[in-house]
Structures are given as C-alpha cells and as structure tokens.
Design an enzyme around this catalytic site. Structure first.
Site, PDB file in Angstrom:
ATOM      1  N   LYS A  11       0.718  -1.013  -0.319  1.00 14.73           N
ATOM      2  CA  LYS A  11       0.006   0.176   0.317  1.00 14.73           C
ATOM      3  C   LYS A  11       0.647   1.486  -0.260  1.00 14.73           C
ATOM      4  O   LYS A  11       1.877   1.373  -0.021  1.00 14.73           O
ATOM      5  CB  LYS A  11      -0.878  -0.051   1.299  1.00 14.73           C
ATOM      6  CG  LYS A  11      -2.252  -1.102   0.791  1.00 14.73           C
ATOM      7  CD  LYS A  11      -3.156  -1.325   2.237  1.00 14.73           C
ATOM      8  CE  LYS A  11      -3.918  -1.900   2.386  1.00 14.73           C
ATOM      9  NZ  LYS A  11      -4.932  -2.267   3.277  1.00 14.73           N
ATOM     10  N   TYR A  51     -12.462  -1.995  -3.830  1.00  7.78           N
ATOM     11  CA  TYR A  51     -12.936  -1.950  -2.673  1.00  7.78           C
ATOM     12  C   TYR A  51     -14.449  -2.213  -2.707  1.00  7.78           C
ATOM     13  O   TYR A  51     -14.592  -1.583  -1.381  1.00  7.78           O
ATOM     14  CB  TYR A  51     -12.500  -0.961  -1.967  1.00  7.78           C
ATOM     15  CG  TYR A  51     -11.217  -1.497  -1.159  1.00  7.78           C
ATOM     16  CD1 TYR A  51     -10.778  -2.752  -0.227  1.00  7.78           C
ATOM     17  CD2 TYR A  51      -9.602  -0.836  -1.556  1.00  7.78           C
ATOM     18  CE1 TYR A  51      -9.129  -3.107   0.236  1.00  7.78           C
ATOM     19  CE2 TYR A  51      -7.911  -1.098  -0.960  1.00  7.78           C
ATOM     20  CZ  TYR A  51      -8.029  -2.012  -0.447  1.00  7.78           C
ATOM     21  OH  TYR A  51      -7.402  -2.761   0.052  1.00  7.78           O
ATOM     22  N   ASN A 114      -2.027   0.221   6.778  1.00  9.40           N
ATOM     23  CA  ASN A 114      -1.446  -2.025   7.042  1.00  9.40           C
ATOM     24  C   ASN A 114      -0.588  -1.821   6.652  1.00  9.40           C
ATOM     25  O   ASN A 114      -0.013  -3.046   6.556  1.00  9.40           O
ATOM     26  CB  ASN A 114      -2.790  -1.851   7.521  1.00  9.40           C
ATOM     27  CG  ASN A 114      -3.403  -2.463   6.483  1.00  9.40           C
ATOM     28  OD1 ASN A 114      -3.761  -2.280   5.683  1.00  9.40           O
ATOM     29  ND2 ASN A 114      -4.702  -3.335   6.478  1.00  9.40           N
ATOM     30  N   HIS A 117      -2.073  -5.392   1.515  1.00  7.95           N
ATOM     31  CA  HIS A 117      -3.450  -5.671   1.482  1.00  7.95           C
ATOM     32  C   HIS A 117      -3.326  -7.119   1.149  1.00  7.95           C
ATOM     33  O   HIS A 117      -2.211  -7.626   0.601  1.00  7.95           O
ATOM     34  CB  HIS A 117      -4.639  -5.349   0.146  1.00  7.95           C
ATOM     35  CG  HIS A 117      -5.639  -6.382  -0.270  1.00  7.95           C
ATOM     36  ND1 HIS A 117      -6.340  -6.446   0.653  1.00  7.95           N
ATOM     37  CD2 HIS A 117      -5.794  -6.677  -1.308  1.00  7.95           C
ATOM     38  CE1 HIS A 117      -7.870  -6.820   0.201  1.00  7.95           C
ATOM     39  NE2 HIS A 117      -6.499  -7.836  -0.888  1.00  7.95           N
ATOM     40  N   GLU A 128      -9.441 -10.468  -7.741  1.00  9.84           N
ATOM     41  CA  GLU A 128      -8.307 -10.013  -7.854  1.00  9.84           C
ATOM     42  C   GLU A 128      -7.121  -9.794  -7.963  1.00  9.84           C
ATOM     43  O   GLU A 128      -7.026  -8.284  -8.506  1.00  9.84           O
ATOM     44  CB  GLU A 128      -8.007  -9.660  -5.681  1.00  9.84           C
ATOM     45  CG  GLU A 128      -9.437  -9.287  -4.639  1.00  9.84           C
ATOM     46  CD  GLU A 128      -8.855  -9.033  -3.375  1.00  9.84           C
ATOM     47  OE1 GLU A 128      -9.963  -8.529  -3.171  1.00  9.84           O
ATOM     48  OE2 GLU A 128      -7.816  -9.678  -2.922  1.00  9.84           O
TER      49      GLU A 128
HETATM   50  P1  CMP Z   1      -7.412  -4.789   3.537  1.00  2.33           P
HETATM   51  O1  CMP Z   1      -6.111  -6.172   3.467  1.00  2.33           O
HETATM   52  O2  CMP Z   1      -6.269  -3.881   2.304  1.00  2.33           O
HETATM   53  O3  CMP Z   1      -9.123  -4.865   3.128  1.00  2.33           O
HETATM   54  C1  CMP Z   1      -9.838  -3.925   3.462  1.00  2.33           C
HETATM   55  C2  CMP Z   1      -9.087  -2.770   4.245  1.00  2.33           C
HETATM   56  O4  CMP Z   1     -10.006  -1.824   5.306  1.00  2.33           O
HETATM   57  C3  CMP Z   1      -8.766  -3.403   5.467  1.00  2.33           C
HETATM   58  O5  CMP Z   1      -7.453  -3.896   4.948  1.00  2.33           O
HETATM   59  C4  CMP Z   1      -8.417  -1.504   6.255  1.00  2.33           C
HETATM   60  O6  CMP Z   1      -7.310  -0.835   5.178  1.00  2.33           O
HETATM   61  C5  CMP Z   1      -8.949  -1.626   5.617  1.00  2.33           C
HETATM   62  N1  CMP Z   1      -9.896  -0.954   6.744  1.00  2.33           N
HETATM   63  C6  CMP Z   1     -10.864  -2.322   7.754  1.00  2.33           C
HETATM   64  N2  CMP Z   1     -11.385  -1.377   9.277  1.00  2.33           N
HETATM   65  C7  CMP Z   1     -11.066  -0.317   9.012  1.00  2.33           C
HETATM   66  C8  CMP Z   1     -11.407   1.224   9.463  1.00  2.33           C
HETATM   67  N3  CMP Z   1     -12.280   0.718  10.404  1.00  2.33           N
HETATM   68  N4  CMP Z   1     -11.290   2.107   9.238  1.00  2.33           N
HETATM   69  C9  CMP Z   1     -10.202   2.404   8.174  1.00  2.33           C
HETATM   70  N5  CMP Z   1     -10.034   1.746   6.822  1.00  2.33           N
HETATM   71  C10 CMP Z   1     -10.390   0.318   7.759  1.00  2.33           C
END
Ligand code: CMP
Length: 139
Positions: A11, A51, A114, A117, A128
């Site tokens: 990311k 998403y 984070n 993904h 995906e």
């Molecule tokens: P990812 O694996 O990319 O899949 C969906 C993403 O939504 C997840 O990782 C997080 O980065 C994001 N996400 C999930 N919960 C929250 C939240 N409460 N606030 C912001 N982002 C979120």
C-alpha cells in the site's frame, strides 16, 4: 496441500516508507512465487472498484482516498495454501493486534494504513488478480 493464488498490494504507506523491497524479500523467503508484479498509482475510480465490497462501510471514503494517494505495488502470488499462509505472514488487519514479526506489525501504522492488502479467500484472490492482470501477463 493445494497450490493457490492470492493478491498482495503493497500500500501507499509502505511505498512511502521505502519498504517494498523488504516486503517482497519476505514473500520470497516464505516460498511465494511472483506470477506478476506492477507498480502503479490507483485512480480514485480503480480504488473504489477494487474495494466495492466495502462501499457501505464508514471507512470506505478514507480507504479509497488513502489507496489512491501514491504508488502501490500489486503482486500476484502463488504457493501451497497461499491465501491462509499470506494472511498469516501479513498479520491482523489492525497492526496493533498483529503478531510480532508480521508485515503489518513491522510496517503498518494503523488499521487504515496497514502496509499490505490480502485477499480473504481463494475465490476473491483470483478475482482480485484478474482486476489488475490479464491472464497472459502472469507467469
Ligand atoms: P485490506 O486487507 O486492504 O482490506 C480492506 C481494508 O479496509 C483493510 O485492509 C483496512 O486497511 C481497511 N479498514 C478496515 N477497517 C477499517 C477501519 N475501521 N478504518 C479504516 N480502514 C479500515
């Protein structure tokens, strides 16, 4: 155990921290084959499409803004038990809850930012991968 495919997205926060190489090295050490890889900047529309399943969630706008703010690296991966193994290697969605040594613990800053993904099922992994790669682009 069956060979599976899954999609990794390194990311924007991880690219900004210049840890793409460390994450790719870890994935190689974990036995993943890289079937396809591309650095690109997602448009807002591409992020929203990727998403779409989360479009009713309160964090959708924030997520799409973040995912389109700078370059990402999309990586199509293959390995035995790829989906579960990759999820173990990246760790829990919130880096604060992730196990020591996982990619999100090492490089993630928050639940939104984070570092990586991960696909949540084999079926979604294939979908995906197809979102970013044509079949002929994969090894
Ligand atoms: P990812 O694996 O990319 O899949 C969906 C993403 O939504 C997840 O990782 C997080 O980065 C994001 N996400 C999930 N919960 C929250 C939240 N409460 N606030 C912001 N982002 C979120």
């Amino acid at each position: 155990m069956a060979t599976q495919r899954t999609l990794c997205i390194i990311k924007p926060d991880a690219v900004e921290k210049r840890v793409q190489g460390a994450i790719l090295q870890r994935l190689l050490e974990e036995g993943f084959q890289i079937l396809g890889m591309r650095q690109k900047r997602l448009s807002r529309t591409e992020a929203e499409g990727f998403y779409e399943v989360h479009k009713e969630r309160p964090f959708f706008d924030e997520l799409c803004t973040f995912m389109s703010r700078g370059p990402v690296v999309v990586v199509a991966l293959e390995r035995d038990d790829a989906v579960a193994h990759y999820r173990k290697v990246i760790g829990a969605t919130n880096p604060a809850d992730a196990d020591e040594g996982t990619i999100r613990k090492l490089y993630g800053g928050s639940v939104g930012e984070n570092a990586a993904h991960g696909s949540d099922s084999e079926e979604n992994g294939l979908k995906e991968i197809a979102y970013f790669f044509a079949g002929h682009e994969l090894l």
